[in-house]
Design an enzyme around this catalytic site. Structure first.
Site, mmCIF file in Angstrom:
data_model
loop_
_atom_site.group_PDB
_atom_site.id
_atom_site.type_symbol
_atom_site.label_atom_id
_atom_site.label_comp_id
_atom_site.label_asym_id
_atom_site.label_seq_id
_atom_site.Cartn_x
_atom_site.Cartn_y
_atom_site.Cartn_z
ATOM 1 N N ALA A 1 -38.401 -12.833 -45.133
ATOM 2 C CA ALA A 1 -38.355 -11.312 -45.192
ATOM 3 C C ALA A 1 -38.879 -10.343 -44.226
ATOM 4 C CB ALA A 1 -38.604 -10.961 -46.610
ATOM 5 N N GLN A 2 -39.976 -10.940 -43.816
ATOM 6 C CA GLN A 2 -40.577 -9.856 -42.888
ATOM 7 C C GLN A 2 -40.247 -10.020 -41.702
ATOM 8 O OE1 GLN A 2 -43.174 -7.789 -42.714
ATOM 9 N NE2 GLN A 2 -43.192 -7.758 -44.898
ATOM 10 N N VAL B 1 -16.978 -8.326 -43.446
ATOM 11 C CA VAL B 1 -16.583 -8.273 -42.109
ATOM 12 C C VAL B 1 -16.191 -9.305 -41.424
ATOM 13 C CG1 VAL B 1 -17.751 -7.878 -39.916
ATOM 14 C CG2 VAL B 1 -18.569 -6.507 -41.719
ATOM 15 N N GLU C 1 -40.614 -24.168 -55.748
ATOM 16 C CA GLU C 1 -40.620 -23.195 -56.670
ATOM 17 C C GLU C 1 -39.821 -23.606 -57.846
ATOM 18 O OE1 GLU C 1 -42.516 -19.380 -54.294
ATOM 19 O OE2 GLU C 1 -40.013 -19.648 -54.404
ATOM 20 N N GLY D 1 -24.658 -5.868 -43.563
ATOM 21 C CA GLY D 1 -25.632 -6.447 -44.248
ATOM 22 C C GLY D 1 -26.551 -5.619 -45.474
ATOM 23 N N SER D 2 -26.572 -5.853 -46.566
ATOM 24 C CA SER D 2 -27.595 -5.226 -47.364
ATOM 25 C C SER D 2 -28.798 -5.787 -48.093
ATOM 26 C CB SER D 2 -26.859 -4.435 -48.709
ATOM 27 O OG SER D 2 -26.308 -5.744 -49.564
ATOM 28 N N GLY D 3 -29.192 -6.872 -47.152
ATOM 29 C CA GLY D 3 -30.402 -7.738 -47.512
ATOM 30 C C GLY D 3 -31.481 -7.066 -47.057
ATOM 31 N N PHE D 4 -32.656 -7.691 -46.749
ATOM 32 C CA PHE D 4 -33.820 -7.237 -46.283
ATOM 33 C C PHE D 4 -33.746 -6.552 -44.788
ATOM 34 C CE2 PHE D 4 -35.681 -10.497 -49.129
ATOM 35 C CZ PHE D 4 -36.531 -9.454 -49.836
ATOM 36 N N GLY D 5 -33.095 -6.890 -43.778
ATOM 37 C CA GLY D 5 -32.634 -6.285 -42.705
ATOM 38 C C GLY D 5 -31.789 -5.150 -42.693
HETATM 39 C C1 LIG Z 1 -34.100 -18.799 -52.524
HETATM 40 C C2 LIG Z 1 -34.786 -18.067 -51.394
HETATM 41 C C3 LIG Z 1 -36.135 -18.006 -51.475
HETATM 42 C C4 LIG Z 1 -36.735 -17.340 -50.468
HETATM 43 N N1 LIG Z 1 -38.279 -17.006 -50.650
HETATM 44 C C5 LIG Z 1 -38.749 -16.244 -49.811
HETATM 45 C C6 LIG Z 1 -39.973 -15.835 -49.771
HETATM 46 O O1 LIG Z 1 -40.939 -16.155 -50.863
HETATM 47 N N2 LIG Z 1 -40.567 -14.939 -48.731
HETATM 48 C C7 LIG Z 1 -39.984 -14.842 -47.633
HETATM 49 O O2 LIG Z 1 -40.555 -13.744 -46.668
HETATM 50 N N3 LIG Z 1 -38.716 -14.874 -47.558
HETATM 51 C C8 LIG Z 1 -38.060 -15.852 -48.423
HETATM 52 N N4 LIG Z 1 -36.657 -16.201 -48.278
HETATM 53 C C9 LIG Z 1 -36.059 -15.699 -46.987
HETATM 54 C C10 LIG Z 1 -35.646 -14.257 -47.254
HETATM 55 O O3 LIG Z 1 -34.804 -14.042 -48.314
HETATM 56 C C11 LIG Z 1 -34.669 -14.002 -45.932
HETATM 57 O O4 LIG Z 1 -35.375 -14.479 -44.705
HETATM 58 C C12 LIG Z 1 -34.221 -12.712 -45.852
HETATM 59 O O5 LIG Z 1 -33.358 -12.296 -46.885
HETATM 60 C C13 LIG Z 1 -33.263 -12.266 -44.570
HETATM 61 O O6 LIG Z 1 -32.995 -11.058 -44.651
HETATM 62 P P1 LIG Z 1 -31.567 -10.720 -43.712
HETATM 63 O O7 LIG Z 1 -31.420 -9.302 -44.114
HETATM 64 O O8 LIG Z 1 -31.287 -11.384 -42.591
HETATM 65 O O9 LIG Z 1 -30.485 -11.545 -44.596
HETATM 66 P P2 LIG Z 1 -29.927 -11.522 -46.332
HETATM 67 O O10 LIG Z 1 -31.195 -11.112 -46.909
HETATM 68 O O11 LIG Z 1 -29.481 -13.165 -46.463
HETATM 69 O O12 LIG Z 1 -28.803 -10.509 -46.284
HETATM 70 C C14 LIG Z 1 -27.649 -10.559 -45.575
HETATM 71 C C15 LIG Z 1 -26.721 -9.499 -45.970
HETATM 72 O O13 LIG Z 1 -25.499 -9.651 -45.235
HETATM 73 C C16 LIG Z 1 -24.274 -9.452 -46.038
HETATM 74 N N5 LIG Z 1 -23.135 -10.251 -45.350
HETATM 75 C C17 LIG Z 1 -23.089 -11.400 -44.955
HETATM 76 N N6 LIG Z 1 -22.043 -11.694 -44.316
HETATM 77 C C18 LIG Z 1 -21.341 -10.691 -44.325
HETATM 78 C C19 LIG Z 1 -20.200 -10.357 -43.778
HETATM 79 N N7 LIG Z 1 -19.186 -11.185 -43.201
HETATM 80 N N8 LIG Z 1 -19.510 -8.822 -43.970
HETATM 81 C C20 LIG Z 1 -20.267 -8.048 -44.890
HETATM 82 N N9 LIG Z 1 -21.628 -8.509 -45.327
HETATM 83 C C21 LIG Z 1 -22.260 -9.664 -45.038
HETATM 84 C C22 LIG Z 1 -24.783 -10.052 -47.343
HETATM 85 O O14 LIG Z 1 -23.824 -9.757 -48.599
HETATM 86 C C23 LIG Z 1 -26.271 -9.605 -47.214
HETATM 87 O O15 LIG Z 1 -26.090 -8.476 -47.975
HETATM 88 C C24 LIG Z 1 -35.946 -16.782 -49.206
HETATM 89 C C25 LIG Z 1 -34.845 -17.160 -49.079
HETATM 90 C C26 LIG Z 1 -34.088 -17.809 -50.327
HETATM 91 C C27 LIG Z 1 -32.519 -17.996 -50.031
#
Ligand SMILES: Cc1cc2nc3c(=O)[nH]c(=O)nc-3n(C[C@H](O)[C@H](O)[C@H](O)COP(=O)(O)OP(=O)(O)OC[C@H]3O[C@@H](n4cnc5c(N)ncnc54)[C@H](O)[C@@H]3O)c2cc1C
Length: 488
Positions: free
Chosen positions: A331-332, A85, A181, A17-21
């Protein structure tokens, strides 16, 4: 099938994953004596909190989703791999990822950080997605932009009054932060940016409906702030419909069941689904391999106090994929979880780690916020609740701080100035691809499946790579080999 450079001498950390975590985990291991492989099915680090601004023409997709490999370019201990994955083997300690039909890669690990997040949930009604896209990906945001602006265009040329009204009715399902929003921005787009630009319609005459099966707006932020947000949205002309459960979504509109059990129709062209989330299927895959680990109703892994899964002290699950009491899907939660996990890995490298006696993960709640319109937001930090302009400024500063890259911060400030001080929006272009590509791809893939042709999971980035790698080899596209295969 290829095997990633696994036989490295150093401790090998695989991050999914390349999101926040995922990004936080990679960055916090910058100086550690490890090799890292970050595998993600998207090429970018998506800043989801600003997706709604991309959908309503304020920001471009590039501003909210910079490429992960460019963010990590200077961090030499990381290799970024694009791939979906498909398998995690916790006994063999390998992760198998696939880039469309081009390559399958098996990556061994010593430590694994799974930050695969969550996707939209339609609560078992996946067919709703055809007409009511969610808000989770760049594709979703661009599709919504196309649908929102397209609805005004279609209304301009409608000759039938009822049809014009239908096209000017926007329904946002889900009154959480995203729904609030988005509803606020659609109203503001109509009221400020589009004002005076049409000849047969007045964009401001549109109906924006925000509805939810719950009895309140913004339930996690408490009654007082929820009510404030509701009143402000209503002042902007947004209709709030609570205790209203969606029972059907079709091309023409939606069917809603009210608290008293009666059903009614809302005829509308543009519908948005922001009502629920379902964790990545990787959660279930992990839990199935760990005796005694379960997933909750949303598919999140019920992790141990140190964010690992039972019997696997170096498999960490963080972010939206983990279920930890008191930690919201924000995100936090993901950033703090990732930092905690990498701290244990660093302790292990120093020989200080004792998995059985790790200090449990502690979440520091930094509060939550939601914008309603320009100059107006609601915020909750600890026991303090505030709203209005101060909350809005706090929201701006915080989002700028967490946005990755100086260039993105600068262009975002400029874009905000253009929209919030002026009334223009810089990203108002729409194309038919935005609106139709998802459905066209799904249709193509279904046809291929019916014909027995192997089709990979829908994945925007890998389909694009496949198409450029060998012409017609994109996911779901017929090739001579596949046609032969299909013909038996
Ligand atoms: C519209 C929206 C608004 C939001 N607003 C807020 C806010 O204002 N404040 C706040 O704190 N939080 C907010 N959030 C929540 C916050 O964005 C999430 O809690 C946060 O992104 C979680 O991080 P993560 O790393 O767990 O997952 P994500 O950021 O979702 O990242 C998941 C990653 O895993 C990758 N992935 C998934 N499955 C696979 C796979 N099978 N193989 C390879 N890669 C994979 C994806 O491509 C992605 O890069 C919001 C969410 C959304 C959708």
């Amino acid at each position: 099938m290829s095997t990633a450079d696994a036989a490295t001498k150093r401790h090998h950390v695989v991050i999914i994953g390349s999101g926040f975590g995922g990004l936080a985990a990679a960055r916090s291991l910058k100086k550690a004596d490890v090799d890292i492989t970050l595998i993600s099915k998207t090429t970018s680090h998506l800043f989801q909190p600003l997706l709604y601004q991309c959908a309503t023409g304020i920001l471009s997709e590039g501003e909210i989703a910079p490429p992960t490999r460019l963010i990590l370019r200077k961090q030499k201990n990381v290799r970024v791999i694009l791939g979906d994955v498909e398998a995690i083997d916790m006994d063999a300690k390998t992760v198998t990822s696939r880039l469309s039909n081009i390559a399958t890669t098996v990556t061994p690990y010593d430590s694994l950080v799974v930050a695969a997040g969550a996707q939209q949930s339609y609560f078992g009604n996946d067919q709703f997605a055809t007409y009511a896209p969610g808000m989770k990906t760049i594709d979703d945001a661009l599709e919504l932009r196309g649908r929102i602006l397209g609805a005004f265009e279609a209304a301009e040329v409608a000759t039938d009054h009822a049809e014009r009204e239908r096209r000017l009715t926007f329904v946002v399902v889900g009154a959480g932060p995203t729904g609030v929003e988005l509803a606020g921005q659609i109203a503001e787009l109509a009221d400020r940016t589009l004002a005076g630009a049409f000849r047969t319609i007045e964009p401001n005459d549109c109906r924006v409906i925000l509805l939810d099966a719950a009895p309140a707006v913004l339930p996690p932020m408490g009654e007082k702030l929820g009510l404030k947000a509701q009143q402000r949205l209503e002042k902007m002309g947004v209709e709030i419909q609570l205790n209203a459960m969606v029972t059907n979504v079709d091309y023409k509109g939606i069917t809603v069941k009210d608290k008293d059990g009666s059903e009614r129709r809302i005829e509308c062209a543009c519908k948005v689904w922001s009502a629920g989330v379902q964790a990545s299927p990787l959660g279930k895959m992990i839990a199935e391999q760990s005796h005694g680990t379960e997933v909750d109703r949303a598919g999140r892994v019920v992790v141990e106090p140190d964010l690992t899964v039972k019997g696997h002290p170096y498999v960490f699950v963080v972010g939206d994929l983990m279920a930890v009491k008191g930690v919201p899907g924000m995100a936090q939660g993901a950033i703090q979880g990732a930092n905690y996990a990498t701290k244990q890995i660093k302790n292990h490298l120093k020989g200080h780690d004792d998995p059985a006696n790790r200090e449990p993960f502690k979440y520091w709640d930094k509060g939550s916020m939601a914008t309603i319109s320009r100059f107006d937001a609601v915020a909750q930090v600890g026991k303090f609740e505030f709203s209005g302009f101060i909350a809005w400024v706090a929201w701006l500063v915080l989002h700028l701080y967490y946005l990755v890259g100086y260039k993105n911060r600068l262009t975002t400030v400029v874009a905000w100035g253009i929209t919030f001080i002026g009334r223009a929006r810089g990203q108002m272009a729409i194309t038919s691809q935005m609106v139709y590509a998802r459905l066209a791809l799904e249709k193509l893939q279904n046809q291929q499946r019916q014909a027995g042709v192997p089709v990979g999971p829908p994945n925007d980035a890998s389909a694009a790579v496949a198409a450029s790698a060998d012409g017609r080899a994109a996911e779901g596209m017929p090739t001579p080999e596949r046609e032969q295969q299909a013909a038996g």
